[in-house]
Scaffold this active site. Structure first.
Site, short mmCIF file in Angstrom:
data_model
loop_
_atom_site.label_atom_id
_atom_site.label_comp_id
_atom_site.label_asym_id
_atom_site.label_seq_id
_atom_site.Cartn_x
_atom_site.Cartn_y
_atom_site.Cartn_z
N ASP A 1 65.73 35.18 45.47
CA ASP A 1 64.37 35.56 45.64
C ASP A 1 63.86 35.91 46.82
O ASP A 1 63.94 35.28 47.90
CB ASP A 1 63.59 34.13 45.16
CG ASP A 1 64.25 32.86 46.04
OD1 ASP A 1 65.37 32.98 46.15
OD2 ASP A 1 63.38 32.12 46.37
N GLU B 1 68.76 33.69 59.19
CA GLU B 1 68.98 33.72 57.68
C GLU B 1 69.63 35.13 57.06
O GLU B 1 70.54 35.19 56.36
CB GLU B 1 67.78 33.23 57.02
CG GLU B 1 67.91 33.00 55.39
CD GLU B 1 66.62 32.72 54.81
OE1 GLU B 1 66.61 32.38 53.78
OE2 GLU B 1 65.56 33.41 55.33
#
Length: 760
Positions: A478, A682
């Site tokens: 996502d 990330e």
């Protein structure tokens, strides 16, 4: 004093089980005296132990915690008044390796004022300070000054001073080795000794008031709340007793219903969201001698999280095992087994709004990796049996059942339960989507959101939109233009590769470890199964063969040389080129012939200077103000795509390709770590050679916003780094430590090989 790559006092030799890079024999430091501590020991040992400098002047940390100003002055005077003999001993030590005598607050203040020119508590290549700071040597009692030069060493000094201050230190003796440490060694070390610890959580009385609170609780009265499955009365009693004992924390303890969870029930819980209980263990309290419960530990993706996440945990377990944290990885498998036993699935994360949503399934491989490390232990087979029973229940009850199974193709999709607007997003997240409908009904966005979510207004088109939105989130990707407005209809290559891996793993384990007969316990049976029935390998072998045939029929594209998602609604192949195509190699579903074609035709489409991009630029299409970039699209690269691709390449014998791609990824991570104050984030822009960690798409980048020192990194990037170091060879490790780009390394090694061949 140079801070250029290659001048670190030690050259790289090999990575040990913790990912720590050892020095070569020729450059190993002299043997330490009995009073010395490893200069690269973990921070809590290096800074966190009180020692008396007057009794043992060889000890490195000349301070104790939380002294008053007067005591601090007396202490400094004590250090400065060392006898000539004591000072000679210290000086002898400094000849072996330089040490600095540093007042923490004074130096920290000076360092930041001179070097942190953008005032973000980091020292990076973007700062325009003088890039030099003088510090006193221990051998001169701080009187002789030595320059610390360059961004890397100064940023390391900032990190060390920040750590020292966190342990209450006012004056420290700092080893030069902590400032000029090889960057590969330093990042490997902090992952192993600090990042994993700082990402580890447990859920029990020790922290429930903190972890149960949810930043996404938009209700008028946020409070810690936990839901207990009906099969865990001991947990219900545990938390209820805690709530009675500590009323000030306002802990709300609730049962989940016995009935099957529906989308409407998940929606109804939005008025009282909370944690979902995970596994606990019984232990004996040493203080009271009584038995009690405590939460099993687990690793979270990043520092702001407190929940047990799905596929993040699998990726993290790979790194944990590399670093010797097998028990922690084992604990996470036990959490997943618990979740499947009591909830029927592994969650996106253990919050009530995720009750209907899972994530990519990796349990069989995760359990096998742990089992390989513990197989000589007495209960290893019991552990593996429960994990595989849980995986079988998940396979039947989640992925091979409605609504996720597409009966026409026989393939599976991400298609979670849910009603209305997903509550875990910020209130403004769907404003642009809801506004036209609100205007249509002459309502404000808030009024329409409530009316629609609670079913007073019907909008089928909006139902379809949120069906796909939830599916995108269940996929873990996502968001991406690959999945937008179509995710719930796609039988994806990633999901079906995972299920093929389930089928082949279960087939092999049942046959080789359980004598071709695995009895299913009642707690791992779905509603239509009889407890005690037995699984046999032949059944799972046939399932794997069938899935491979279906994936080849619906997903393989010979002309493009890769697998594609299959649209079960349109009954046609997607055209979006995605790096998840390599999951077919990781799982083994690709034949050797197809794997060879993928390496020739598909790999060049995704390979960039920093590793694999998530997709191709062509598939993503043009981006701009009206069509912003998505974080799981080109040009961004993510650790899971690298980890699984490397594993796939190795599986089919493409060692050189695995090494090259691992090298590129590790180099990119190391370069950002070196230039930008120890940052680990990330995701990365794998096309950007200067600052790949700067990603502004959608949610920004977790892990970049820290003060002084990065304490957690990011879970699956930490794992990819230490795992990647097990793939590259020793020569590559040395080159990475010297921050040698792949192109330079490749050119030099090719030239070196040519010279050798010419001499033959």
């Amino acid at each position: 004093m140079s801070s250029q790559p290659g001048h670190y006092g030690t050259a790289l030799k090999s990575a040990d089980r913790t990912g720590r890079v050892e020095p070569t024999k020729a450059t190993k430091p002299a043997r330490r005296h009995s009073g010395d501590m490893d200069p690269l020991s973990r921070a809590q040992e290096y800074y966190g132990i009180d020692r008396d400098p007057m009794r043992n002047p060889k000890l490195r940390t000349y301070t104790s915690r939380n002294r008053s100003t007067h005591e601090g002055l007396n202490f400094i005077e004590a250090v400065l008044s060392l006898t000539r003999g004591e000072l000679a001993k210290v000086h002898e030590s400094t000849l072996r390796a330089r040490k600095f005598l540093i007042p923490v607050e004074q130096t920290l203040k000076e360092l930041l004022s001179r070097e942190d020119t953008d005032s973000n508590w980091q020292i990076t290549v973007d700062d325009i300070g003088p890039k030099v700071l003088s510090v006193g040597t221990l051998g001169s009692r701080g009187l002789k000054k030595v320059d610390i030069r360059g961004t890397y060493m100064l940023s390391n000094l900032l990190q060390e001073l920040t750590l020292a201050r966190s342990f209450g230190r006012e004056m420290i003796v700092l080893d030069e080795a902590r400032l000029n440490e090889n960057p590969v060694s330093r990042l490997s070390r902090v992952i192993s000794t600090a990042f994993w610890d700082n990402l580890t959580r447990r859920i029990d009385a020790s922290n429930i008031e903190k972890v149960a609170l949810d930043a996404k609780d938009w209700t008028s009265d946020p409070r810690p709340r936990i839901y207990i499955p009906r099969g865990c009365p001991e947990q219900y009693e545990y938390y209820s007793r805690l709530a009675r004992k500590r009323p000030e924390i306002r802990l709300d303890v609730r049962w989940l219903p016995k009935e099957k969870i529906t989308g409407e029930y998940v929606r109804d819980l939005n008025v009282a969201p909370g944690l979902l209980a995970v596994a606990m263990e019984e232990y004996v309290d040493e203080k009271t001698g009584n038995k009690d419960l405590r939460g099993l530990p687990f690793v979270v993706p990043g520092g702001r999280f407190n929940e047990l996440y799905g596929w993040d945990s699998y990726m993290e377990s790979i790194g944990l095992i590399v670093n010797g944290r097998v028990k922690l990885a084992m604990s996470m498998v036990r959490h997943f087994t618990f979740c499947i036993q009591h909830y029927g699935k592994i969650f996106n994360a253990n919050r009530t709004y995720y009750l209907g949503r899972s994530q990519p399934p990796f349990l069989t491989d995760m359990a096998l990796r742990v089992y390989e490390e513990i197989k000589e232990e007495p209960d290893a087979l019991v552990f593996l049996r429960r994990a595989f029973q849980a995986a079988i229940k998940e396979y039947y009850g989640v992925w091979m059942a409605d609504p996720r199974l597409d009966h026409a193709s026989g393939l599976s999709r991400y298609r979670p339960l849910g009603v209305g607007v997903p509550p875990e997003t910020e209130a403004s997240h769907f404003t642009h989507i809801l506004r036209p409908y609100a205007q249509k009904h002459n309502m404000t966005n808030e009024q329409f959101n409530e009316a629609y979510t609670w079913g007073r207004i019907k909008e089928p088109e909006l139902d379809e939109y949120f069906l796909h939105d939830r599916a995108v989130r269940e996929s873990g990707h996502d968001t991406s233009y690959r999945l937008e407005n179509v995710a719930a209809d796609l039988a994806t290559i990633d999901l079906n590769s995972c299920l093929y891996k389930y089928e082949t793993d279960i087939c092999r384990v049942v046959r080789t470890l359980f004598n071709d007969s695995l009895e299913m316990s009642a707690e791992f049976c779905t509603d239509d199964m009889e407890p005690g029935y037995r699984e046999v390998s032949a059944t799972w072998g046939r399932r794997a063969k069938r899935r491979r045939a279906l994936m080849e029929k619906y997903m393989w594209n010979q002309e493009k040389g890769m697998f594609f998602d299959y649209n079960t609604k349109k009954r046609q192949q997607s055209t979006y080129e995605t790096a998840t195509t390599f999951w077919a190699m990781w799982s083994g579903v690709a034949t050797p012939q197809k794997a060879a074609i993928m390496m020739q035709r598909a790999l060049p489409k995704f390979e960039e200077i920093g590793g694999l991009a998530s997709g191709t630029e062509e598939s993503r299409g043009q981006v701009g103000l009206n069509r912003p970039n998505r974080q799981w699209d080109y040009p961004f690269g993510w650790a899971p795509q690298q980890i699984l691709a490397w594993g796939g390449f190795l599986r089919y014998g493409y060692q050189d390709d695995a090494e090259r791609l691992a090298y590129k990824w590790i180099y990119m991570c190391t370069k950002a770590f070196y230039d930008f104050s120890g940052v680990v984030v990330e995701k990365y822009n794998v096309t950007e050679p200067i600052d790949p960690h700067r990603v502004t798409a959608e949610y920004g980048n977790q892990g970049s916003d820290f003060k002084g020192v990065a304490k957690e990194g990011f879970g699956w990037v930490n794992a990819s780094y230490v795992y990647g170091l097990t793939i590259v060879n020793t020569h590559m490790k040395r080159a990475l430590g010297a921050l040698t780009p792949w192109e330079t390394f490749h050119r030099m090694t090719e030239q070196g090989l040519a010279v050798v061949l010419d001499r033959l």
